[in-house]
Design a protein around this motif. Structure first.
Motif, mmCIF file in Angstrom:
data_model
loop_
_atom_site.group_PDB
_atom_site.id
_atom_site.type_symbol
_atom_site.label_atom_id
_atom_site.label_comp_id
_atom_site.label_asym_id
_atom_site.label_seq_id
_atom_site.Cartn_x
_atom_site.Cartn_y
_atom_site.Cartn_z
ATOM 1 N N HIS A 108 0.755 -1.106 -0.121
ATOM 2 C CA HIS A 108 -0.157 0.160 0.378
ATOM 3 C C HIS A 108 0.757 1.102 0.116
ATOM 4 N N ILE A 109 0.223 2.116 -1.261
ATOM 5 C CA ILE A 109 1.411 3.165 -0.969
ATOM 6 C C ILE A 109 1.012 4.448 -1.639
ATOM 7 N N ILE A 110 1.313 5.471 -0.249
ATOM 8 C CA ILE A 110 0.730 6.637 -0.648
ATOM 9 C C ILE A 110 1.790 7.310 -1.294
ATOM 10 N N LEU A 111 0.901 8.770 -2.265
ATOM 11 C CA LEU A 111 2.201 9.578 -3.051
ATOM 12 C C LEU A 111 1.388 10.743 -2.970
ATOM 13 N N ARG A 112 2.147 11.791 -2.180
ATOM 14 C CA ARG A 112 1.435 13.111 -1.867
ATOM 15 C C ARG A 112 1.789 14.091 -2.863
ATOM 16 N N THR A 113 1.507 15.018 -3.108
ATOM 17 C CA THR A 113 1.081 16.053 -4.365
ATOM 18 C C THR A 113 2.318 17.205 -3.313
ATOM 19 N N HIS A 114 3.631 17.662 -4.192
ATOM 20 C CA HIS A 114 4.299 18.702 -3.820
ATOM 21 C C HIS A 114 3.605 19.323 -2.998
ATOM 22 N N ARG A 115 3.986 19.813 -1.640
ATOM 23 C CA ARG A 115 3.241 20.871 -0.497
ATOM 24 C C ARG A 115 1.632 21.114 -1.187
ATOM 25 N N SER A 116 0.956 19.526 -0.887
ATOM 26 C CA SER A 116 -0.021 18.853 -0.580
ATOM 27 C C SER A 116 -1.272 19.676 -2.158
ATOM 28 N N ILE A 117 -0.742 20.142 -2.985
ATOM 29 C CA ILE A 117 -1.406 20.982 -3.701
ATOM 30 C C ILE A 117 -2.326 19.910 -4.514
ATOM 31 N N PRO A 118 -3.422 20.205 -4.127
ATOM 32 C CA PRO A 118 -4.733 20.217 -4.621
ATOM 33 C C PRO A 118 -5.026 20.076 -6.150
ATOM 34 N N ALA A 119 -3.905 18.605 -7.136
ATOM 35 C CA ALA A 119 -3.437 19.019 -8.354
ATOM 36 C C ALA A 119 -4.362 17.989 -8.921
ATOM 37 N N ILE A 120 -4.848 16.748 -8.261
ATOM 38 C CA ILE A 120 -5.591 15.863 -9.661
ATOM 39 C C ILE A 120 -6.970 16.387 -9.399
ATOM 40 N N ALA A 121 -7.430 17.195 -10.153
ATOM 41 C CA ALA A 121 -9.063 17.262 -10.569
ATOM 42 C C ALA A 121 -9.646 16.468 -10.410
ATOM 43 N N GLU A 122 -10.849 16.086 -9.548
ATOM 44 C CA GLU A 122 -11.062 14.585 -9.874
ATOM 45 C C GLU A 122 -11.601 14.845 -11.515
ATOM 46 N N GLU A 123 -12.427 15.549 -12.192
ATOM 47 C CA GLU A 123 -12.851 15.398 -12.856
ATOM 48 C C GLU A 123 -11.785 14.550 -14.073
#
Length: 149
Positions: A9-24
């Motif tokens: 189980h691997i968890i990757l976080r965006t740099h500075r937790s920027i919400p960069a992965i749009a749900e759509e």
């Protein structure tokens, strides 16, 4: 012939937790990750996440260390995300990641957990979730580095 089966189980976080992965557009990223995992000889059981992080539940070939896999998938997806106009806020993954090994007995539990990420995060912030994963798995948290990029 050696017989092995490893589940991570691997968890990757965006740099500075920027919400960069749009749900759509997240399925585009998840499809790319599936292709990458297949190409390295792994198997993806579940992927899911939120705009600021992604959970992967994978099995990897015995010849591929989890740390090497994470390094390679972060590099490959970073290039792909930065070139994709659907992810204009993405500027990289955080330096840190979390990775935990599980047994076959845990598979359904982890797959179910990842499938319910959106529901889960209605009541729990990522920082709290991440901290709980680390402590539940016996990882000592160094506060000076926790969620800092």
């Amino acid at each position: 012939m050696s017989y092995t089966q490893t589940f991570y189980h691997i968890i990757l976080r965006t740099h500075r937790s920027i919400p960069a992965i749009a749900e759509e557009h997240e399925r585009e990223l998840y499809s790319y990750m599936l292709g990458f995992i297949n190409n390295v000889g792994g198997r993806l059981y579940r992927v899911g996440g939120m705009p600021d992080h992604v959970h992967l539940f994978v099995s990897l070939p015995a010849t591929l260390a989890m740390s090497k896999f994470v390094q390679e998938i972060k590099v490959s997806t970073s290039k792909w995300l930065k070139a994709n106009p659907h992810f204009p806020l993405f500027d990289g993954w955080s330096k840190e990641y979390a990775g935990f090994s599980y047994s076959l007995r845990d598979k359904d539990m982890i797959v179910g957990y990842i499938a319910k990420q959106k529901e889960h995060h209605r009541s729990k912030a990522f920082a709290k979730e991440y901290r709980e994963f680390l402590t539940d798995n016996g990882v000592e948290i160094k506060e000076e580095y926790f969620l800092k990029d």
